[in-house]
Enzyme design. Sequence first.
Site, PDB file in Angstrom:
ATOM      1  N   ASP A 215     -33.977   0.886  32.362  1.00  0.00           N
ATOM      2  CA  ASP A 215     -32.852   1.773  32.717  1.00  0.00           C
ATOM      3  C   ASP A 215     -32.452   1.790  34.203  1.00  0.00           C
ATOM      4  O   ASP A 215     -32.222   2.873  34.766  1.00  0.00           O
ATOM      5  CB  ASP A 215     -33.164   3.221  32.265  1.00  0.00           C
ATOM      6  CG  ASP A 215     -33.303   3.346  30.753  1.00  0.00           C
ATOM      7  OD1 ASP A 215     -33.129   2.338  30.037  1.00  0.00           O
ATOM      8  OD2 ASP A 215     -33.606   4.461  30.281  1.00  0.00           O
TER       9      ASP A 215
ATOM     10  N   ASP B 125     -29.976   2.559  28.747  1.00  0.00           N
ATOM     11  CA  ASP B 125     -29.687   3.840  28.101  1.00  0.00           C
ATOM     12  C   ASP B 125     -28.190   3.804  27.739  1.00  0.00           C
ATOM     13  O   ASP B 125     -27.352   3.486  28.591  1.00  0.00           O
ATOM     14  CB  ASP B 125     -29.988   4.957  29.118  1.00  0.00           C
ATOM     15  CG  ASP B 125     -30.443   6.252  28.478  1.00  0.00           C
ATOM     16  OD1 ASP B 125     -31.190   6.208  27.487  1.00  0.00           O
ATOM     17  OD2 ASP B 125     -30.050   7.327  28.987  1.00  0.00           O
TER      18      ASP B 125
ATOM     19  N   HIS C 120     -24.609  11.392  30.628  1.00  0.00           N
ATOM     20  CA  HIS C 120     -24.992  10.215  31.421  1.00  0.00           C
ATOM     21  C   HIS C 120     -24.978   8.970  30.551  1.00  0.00           C
ATOM     22  O   HIS C 120     -25.090   9.053  29.328  1.00  0.00           O
ATOM     23  CB  HIS C 120     -26.382  10.418  32.031  1.00  0.00           C
ATOM     24  CG  HIS C 120     -27.471  10.472  31.004  1.00  0.00           C
ATOM     25  ND1 HIS C 120     -27.751  11.607  30.275  1.00  0.00           N
ATOM     26  CD2 HIS C 120     -28.312   9.514  30.530  1.00  0.00           C
ATOM     27  CE1 HIS C 120     -28.722  11.357  29.424  1.00  0.00           C
ATOM     28  NE2 HIS C 120     -29.088  10.086  29.542  1.00  0.00           N
TER      29      HIS C 120
ATOM     30  N   LYS D 137     -30.627   1.703  23.914  1.00  0.00           N
ATOM     31  CA  LYS D 137     -31.304   2.813  23.238  1.00  0.00           C
ATOM     32  C   LYS D 137     -30.550   4.106  23.440  1.00  0.00           C
ATOM     33  O   LYS D 137     -29.830   4.267  24.417  1.00  0.00           O
ATOM     34  CB  LYS D 137     -32.750   2.912  23.711  1.00  0.00           C
ATOM     35  CG  LYS D 137     -32.880   3.058  25.201  1.00  0.00           C
ATOM     36  CD  LYS D 137     -34.332   2.998  25.623  1.00  0.00           C
ATOM     37  CE  LYS D 137     -34.470   3.302  27.087  1.00  0.00           C
ATOM     38  NZ  LYS D 137     -33.931   4.603  27.501  1.00  0.00           N
TER      39      LYS D 137
ATOM     40  N   CYS E  42     -38.510   7.566  30.588  1.00  0.00           N
ATOM     41  CA  CYS E  42     -38.414   6.322  29.810  1.00  0.00           C
ATOM     42  C   CYS E  42     -39.518   5.313  30.134  1.00  0.00           C
ATOM     43  O   CYS E  42     -40.001   4.622  29.232  1.00  0.00           O
ATOM     44  CB  CYS E  42     -37.020   5.743  29.937  1.00  0.00           C
ATOM     45  SG  CYS E  42     -35.796   6.814  29.113  1.00  0.00           S
TER      46      CYS E  42
HETATM   47  C1  VGL Z   1     -33.894   8.814  30.866  1.00  0.00           C
HETATM   48  C2  VGL Z   1     -33.468  11.058  30.615  1.00  0.00           C
HETATM   49  C3  VGL Z   1     -32.441  10.782  29.747  1.00  0.00           C
HETATM   50  C4  VGL Z   1     -34.708   7.738  31.511  1.00  0.00           C
HETATM   51  C5  VGL Z   1     -32.867   8.526  29.981  1.00  0.00           C
HETATM   52  O1  VGL Z   1     -34.229   6.584  31.605  1.00  0.00           O
HETATM   53  O2  VGL Z   1     -35.844   8.043  31.962  1.00  0.00           O
HETATM   54  N1  VGL Z   1     -34.196  10.072  31.159  1.00  0.00           N
HETATM   55  N2  VGL Z   1     -32.142   9.514  29.442  1.00  0.00           N
HETATM   56 ZN    ZN Z   2     -30.397   9.152  28.269  1.00  0.00          ZN
END
Ligand code: VGL
Ligand code: ZN
Length: 207
Positions: A14, A52, A87, A112, A157
């Site tokens: 991510d 993400d 996001h 994902k 993540c």
């Molecule tokens: C993530 C919160 C929501 C991450 C992704 O990549 O850690 N955290 N979506």
């Molecule tokens: Zn997310």
Amino acid sequence: MQIKTNEDVLLIIDVQNDFCPGGALAVADGDAVVPVINRLSAMFDHVVLTQDWHPAGHSSFASSHPGKGPFESVTMPYGPQTLWPDHCIQGTPGAAFHPELSIDKAQMIIRKGFRSSIDSYSAFFENDKTTPTGLAGYLRERGLKRVVLVGLATDFCVHYSAVDARRLGFEAIVIDSACRGIDLGGSMAAAKAEGAEAGVIRLPELA
Ligand code: VGL
Ligand code: ZN
């Protein structure tokens, strides 16, 4: 640690604009991981990225839960879910990889969190901990045994991916200098303890 090019995979989690300074869910100093990860990528034969990738109105967004705000929690059918600012909405600049991240070498991109009703922190399973993303099968079919994890965020993540890697029988090594965390309600300390319990190895850098 000595890299075994035929058994190791670099799993880059991510590294997207929304998790970097100026983004919708900015991780402090998140963009600092980019040059570190680019150096590591050059050392591996196998590189996999996660992205993400939420539809607008995703159930992990606080904006989808009237009366709730970002960083509060709700109970979903699959368990507790932290709520986030909107996001990484599919196709938006915030969901794109950081422009300086070297991605050409990546052999696969796992997207994902693309189902509206369920979030997915881990690169291996959605947050119900049972719906697979297919990554484990991909790694096994290619004979890859050790997963080296870097990216954002350390305590979400990256952490969930590392613990699931262990649960699935892979070795898991997190490189701290190539990760940054959110640290919500002690989540950095919890990730460290739970990771250690699961057999996740943390190294300051890949010497
Ligand atoms: C993530 C919160 C929501 C991450 C992704 O990549 O850690 N955290 N979506
Ligand atoms: Zn997310």
